[in-house]
Design a protein around this motif. Sequence first.
Motif, mmCIF file in Angstrom:
data_model
loop_
_atom_site.group_PDB
_atom_site.id
_atom_site.type_symbol
_atom_site.label_atom_id
_atom_site.label_comp_id
_atom_site.label_asym_id
_atom_site.label_seq_id
_atom_site.Cartn_x
_atom_site.Cartn_y
_atom_site.Cartn_z
ATOM 1 N N GLN A 37 1.275 11.994 0.787
ATOM 2 C CA GLN A 37 0.192 12.450 1.658
ATOM 3 C C GLN A 37 0.603 12.392 3.124
ATOM 4 O O GLN A 37 0.300 13.309 3.905
ATOM 5 N N TRP A 61 0.811 -1.221 0.000
ATOM 6 C CA TRP A 61 0.000 0.000 0.000
ATOM 7 C C TRP A 61 0.847 1.274 0.000
ATOM 8 O O TRP A 61 0.298 2.378 -0.014
ATOM 9 N N THR A 63 2.345 3.445 -1.916
ATOM 10 C CA THR A 63 2.564 4.098 -3.208
ATOM 11 C C THR A 63 3.218 5.458 -2.981
ATOM 12 O O THR A 63 3.247 5.975 -1.860
ATOM 13 N N TYR A 99 -6.572 5.042 4.930
ATOM 14 C CA TYR A 99 -7.570 5.326 3.894
ATOM 15 C C TYR A 99 -7.286 4.500 2.641
ATOM 16 O O TYR A 99 -8.205 3.880 2.074
ATOM 17 N N TYR A 100 -6.037 4.465 2.223
ATOM 18 C CA TYR A 100 -5.684 3.726 1.009
ATOM 19 C C TYR A 100 -5.844 2.225 1.207
ATOM 20 O O TYR A 100 -6.289 1.511 0.304
ATOM 21 N N ARG A 112 -9.553 1.456 0.988
ATOM 22 C CA ARG A 112 -9.998 1.518 -0.414
ATOM 23 C C ARG A 112 -9.547 0.294 -1.198
ATOM 24 O O ARG A 112 -10.314 -0.259 -1.998
ATOM 25 N N SER A 113 -8.312 -0.131 -0.955
ATOM 26 C CA SER A 113 -7.785 -1.274 -1.686
ATOM 27 C C SER A 113 -8.536 -2.558 -1.315
ATOM 28 O O SER A 113 -8.882 -3.365 -2.187
ATOM 29 N N VAL A 166 0.712 7.855 -1.434
ATOM 30 C CA VAL A 166 0.476 7.663 -0.003
ATOM 31 C C VAL A 166 1.611 8.277 0.815
ATOM 32 O O VAL A 166 1.374 8.979 1.812
#
Length: 243
Positions: A197, A189, A191, A234-235, A238-239, A194
């Motif tokens: 952020q 996760w 990336t 959050y990511y 979502r994933s 990410v």
Amino acid sequence: MTGLGTLVNTGAVIVGGMAGTMLRSGIPEKYKKIVMQGIGLSVLFIGISGTIKEMLTIIDGNKLDRQFIMLMIFSLVIGGVIGELLKIEERLENIGEWFQSKLPAKGGSFSTGFVTASLVYCVGAMAIVGALEDGLSGNPSTLFAKSILDGISAVVFAATMGVGVAFSAIPVFIYQGGITLLAGFIKPWLTDAVISQMSLVGGILIFAIGINLLEIRKINVGNLLPAVFIPLVYYVIRSLAGI
């Protein structure tokens, strides 16, 4: 050796903090005050530059555009609520006061030095990215560079705020070491977006620390610390949800 960067960083904070503590008694109060103001301004603009670096992007026509705004807001709000529930700032202060009670030398600024230095050394982009690099590829170069910066700043911090700064090495070891150990598990996760952020939120928290140092307004930065990890959460959600 995985984790070497954190070990070196921890040692640099201890050495710098102890060196600054030995210098503290020889510095007149008026110089301590102006040094703290200089540090506050420096931290303020480090936070501003880090935030702008991750928030602004170049679009067609070489124009600047903002990114991650909504996630930044949600991260700070949700992270702040979580931090308040966990009472992170209060717990950090309690730890600092406990250490102070065990030391023969009494100093009212111990807790301030411990909390302030802990937050400065933990919330920045170098702490996050460096710990991730160390855990994912065994590359400690970013944390080595951070060690030099932290060691030098620890001398200045401790010269004005006392030996509590040296004890901030403990949260640094736990925080960065934890990220390094978890890096392999969260790799899918992590990336570039990410990490950007997370660094963006970290930059805002550094800015808030600068405001505290300049005594403009007291912000409970410790309680905002979970905000750094909200983009990752959050990511991940979502994933897993396939969104």
